[in-house]
Each structure stands twice: as C-alpha cells, then as structure tokens.
Motif scaffolding. Sequence first.
Motif, PDB file in Angstrom:
ATOM      1  N   GLN A 129      50.794  14.109   7.871  1.00  0.00           N
ATOM      2  CA  GLN A 129      51.115  12.732   7.308  1.00  0.00           C
ATOM      3  C   GLN A 129      52.471  12.825   6.422  1.00  0.00           C
ATOM      4  O   GLN A 129      53.424  12.027   6.162  1.00  0.00           O
ATOM      5  CB  GLN A 129      50.020  12.273   6.606  1.00  0.00           C
ATOM      6  CG  GLN A 129      50.259  11.034   5.953  1.00  0.00           C
ATOM      7  CD  GLN A 129      50.578   9.851   7.157  1.00  0.00           C
ATOM      8  OE1 GLN A 129      49.832   9.637   8.090  1.00  0.00           O
ATOM      9  NE2 GLN A 129      51.673   9.090   6.936  1.00  0.00           N
ATOM     10  N   LYS A 135      55.685  13.269   8.341  1.00  0.00           N
ATOM     11  CA  LYS A 135      55.863  11.867   9.076  1.00  0.00           C
ATOM     12  C   LYS A 135      56.643  11.030   7.951  1.00  0.00           C
ATOM     13  O   LYS A 135      57.639  10.427   8.268  1.00  0.00           O
ATOM     14  CB  LYS A 135      54.584  11.570   9.629  1.00  0.00           C
ATOM     15  CG  LYS A 135      55.209  10.126  10.164  1.00  0.00           C
ATOM     16  CD  LYS A 135      53.794   9.379  10.695  1.00  0.00           C
ATOM     17  CE  LYS A 135      54.212   8.151  11.284  1.00  0.00           C
ATOM     18  NZ  LYS A 135      53.091   6.804  11.199  1.00  0.00           N
ATOM     19  N   ASP A 136      55.702  10.891   6.714  1.00  0.00           N
ATOM     20  CA  ASP A 136      56.692  10.277   5.689  1.00  0.00           C
ATOM     21  C   ASP A 136      58.011  10.593   5.435  1.00  0.00           C
ATOM     22  O   ASP A 136      58.975   9.776   5.247  1.00  0.00           O
ATOM     23  CB  ASP A 136      55.604  10.268   4.345  1.00  0.00           C
ATOM     24  CG  ASP A 136      54.311   9.594   4.638  1.00  0.00           C
ATOM     25  OD1 ASP A 136      54.145   8.828   5.672  1.00  0.00           O
ATOM     26  OD2 ASP A 136      53.474   9.764   3.696  1.00  0.00           O
ATOM     27  N   TRP A 181      54.280  10.850  17.284  1.00  0.00           N
ATOM     28  CA  TRP A 181      52.950  10.869  16.502  1.00  0.00           C
ATOM     29  C   TRP A 181      51.765  10.717  17.469  1.00  0.00           C
ATOM     30  O   TRP A 181      51.553   9.604  18.158  1.00  0.00           O
ATOM     31  CB  TRP A 181      53.301   9.410  15.606  1.00  0.00           C
ATOM     32  CG  TRP A 181      52.333   9.430  14.436  1.00  0.00           C
ATOM     33  CD1 TRP A 181      51.355   8.175  14.327  1.00  0.00           C
ATOM     34  CD2 TRP A 181      52.068  10.372  13.201  1.00  0.00           C
ATOM     35  NE1 TRP A 181      50.506   8.778  13.102  1.00  0.00           N
ATOM     36  CE2 TRP A 181      50.894  10.072  12.603  1.00  0.00           C
ATOM     37  CE3 TRP A 181      52.229  11.510  13.069  1.00  0.00           C
ATOM     38  CZ2 TRP A 181      50.566  10.585  11.369  1.00  0.00           C
ATOM     39  CZ3 TRP A 181      51.949  12.243  11.871  1.00  0.00           C
ATOM     40  CH2 TRP A 181      51.011  11.605  11.089  1.00  0.00           C
ATOM     41  N   HIS A 237      47.539  11.676  18.192  1.00  0.00           N
ATOM     42  CA  HIS A 237      46.256  11.341  17.720  1.00  0.00           C
ATOM     43  C   HIS A 237      45.265  11.958  18.534  1.00  0.00           C
ATOM     44  O   HIS A 237      45.169  11.738  19.729  1.00  0.00           O
ATOM     45  CB  HIS A 237      46.032   9.875  17.419  1.00  0.00           C
ATOM     46  CG  HIS A 237      44.636   9.726  16.884  1.00  0.00           C
ATOM     47  ND1 HIS A 237      43.240   9.210  17.402  1.00  0.00           N
ATOM     48  CD2 HIS A 237      44.359   9.855  15.691  1.00  0.00           C
ATOM     49  CE1 HIS A 237      42.532   9.198  16.657  1.00  0.00           C
ATOM     50  NE2 HIS A 237      43.152   9.265  15.301  1.00  0.00           N
ATOM     51  N   TYR A 244      45.938  13.333  12.960  1.00  0.00           N
ATOM     52  CA  TYR A 244      47.302  13.011  13.805  1.00  0.00           C
ATOM     53  C   TYR A 244      48.069  14.217  13.644  1.00  0.00           C
ATOM     54  O   TYR A 244      47.737  15.078  12.822  1.00  0.00           O
ATOM     55  CB  TYR A 244      48.019  11.678  13.134  1.00  0.00           C
ATOM     56  CG  TYR A 244      47.413  10.445  13.349  1.00  0.00           C
ATOM     57  CD1 TYR A 244      47.800   9.696  14.418  1.00  0.00           C
ATOM     58  CD2 TYR A 244      46.301   9.886  12.449  1.00  0.00           C
ATOM     59  CE1 TYR A 244      47.262   8.425  14.564  1.00  0.00           C
ATOM     60  CE2 TYR A 244      45.782   8.503  12.567  1.00  0.00           C
ATOM     61  CZ  TYR A 244      46.302   7.804  13.882  1.00  0.00           C
ATOM     62  OH  TYR A 244      45.890   6.906  13.950  1.00  0.00           O
TER      63      TYR A 244
END
Length: 192
Positions: free
Chosen positions: A132, A135-136, A149, A151, A162
């Motif tokens: 995460q 990704k951010d 992305w 899951h 994820y």
Amino acid sequence: MKAKHLFIYMLGLLLFAACKPEAESNTKQKEKEHKQSTETTTDEAKASPVSTTAIVDSYLALSRALAADDAEKAGEAAKQLEAALKEHAQQPAAGQAEIKEILESAMEHARHIQESIDEIHHQREHLSILSQDIKDLLQKQGVEQKLYWAHCPMAFNNKGAYWISATEEIANPYMGAKMPACGRIESEINKP
C-alpha cells in the motif's frame, strides 16, 4: 571662482548621475538572473518526475521471492528496497510531508522483512502494508511502467491482501507454492 565651483559641482553631479543607473542596472540585472535561476530550478523540480524505477524493481524482486517461498531472497530484496527508498528520500520532491511519511513507513516495513528471514509469514504480513505504501508513492510521484494492483481474497485467513505486479499474470506472494495463481488484477497503476 564661482564659475569654477559651479563647473566642479556640475561635473560631480554628471558623474554621479552617470554611475548610479549603471549600479542600479547591475543590481537589477543580478536580481533578475537570480530570480530566473530560482524559477528554473523550481520549474525543473516540478517538470521532471522523480524516478521510482529502483523502488519498483526492488519491490518486484521482493514479491517474486515471496511467491517462490524464498524468505532469504525476500530479505535480500527488502534490503535493496530499503536502500532505494533511502536514496529516493534524498530527492527534493521527497521533502513533502506526505511523501516523507510514506517513505518512512515503507522503509520500516522493508526493514522488518529483512529481519524476518526465518518467518516468511511475518514477511508477508509486512508486504501487505508495504504494498500500500509503494502504491501510494507511485500514485503521487509517478511510475515509468505499467503496473497492476492485484488482490488475493484468501490471504491471511480470508482477510485478503493486495500487492503490485508487473504483469497481469498472477504470482501470489502471500500464498506462494500452495496457491500461486490465487488472486485477480483489480486495477492498473499508471502515471499520475
């Protein structure tokens, strides 16, 4: 005598007037050059994206190692990732509070993965949060390649988790050899 004083006074006034605009002109020119230099530097920082390639490459190596159930390689990749994150933190854009916070969190989780080479489950727990963070970061600063992305709904006793993938093919870092194809692509991660 009066004429001589008047002549000297006028000559001094003329010299003073002739020098003053040049001095002001030089000062104004220097100020203008400094302002343009500062604007150029600021514009370049805004215009040129900060490269995230080393971060992405290290993260993907970490994910592949966990998908292969190789905790030792995952630790090595996490070490490379932490180094890439530290280097990235030195970039001017990394000084933004939000970016700095993301980088600090990502470095902490990369460090935990390095330190947990005897506990692959613990490495995978940290990968979930690290994913995460990465990704951010990529959504804020851009990415040079198309990423996905993904899951896994069954990870962590069906809580789900994820991860970032370079391909649409599933190579699940949470389930490893038990269920290597478990999961699906949720979205693409593109340049902001």
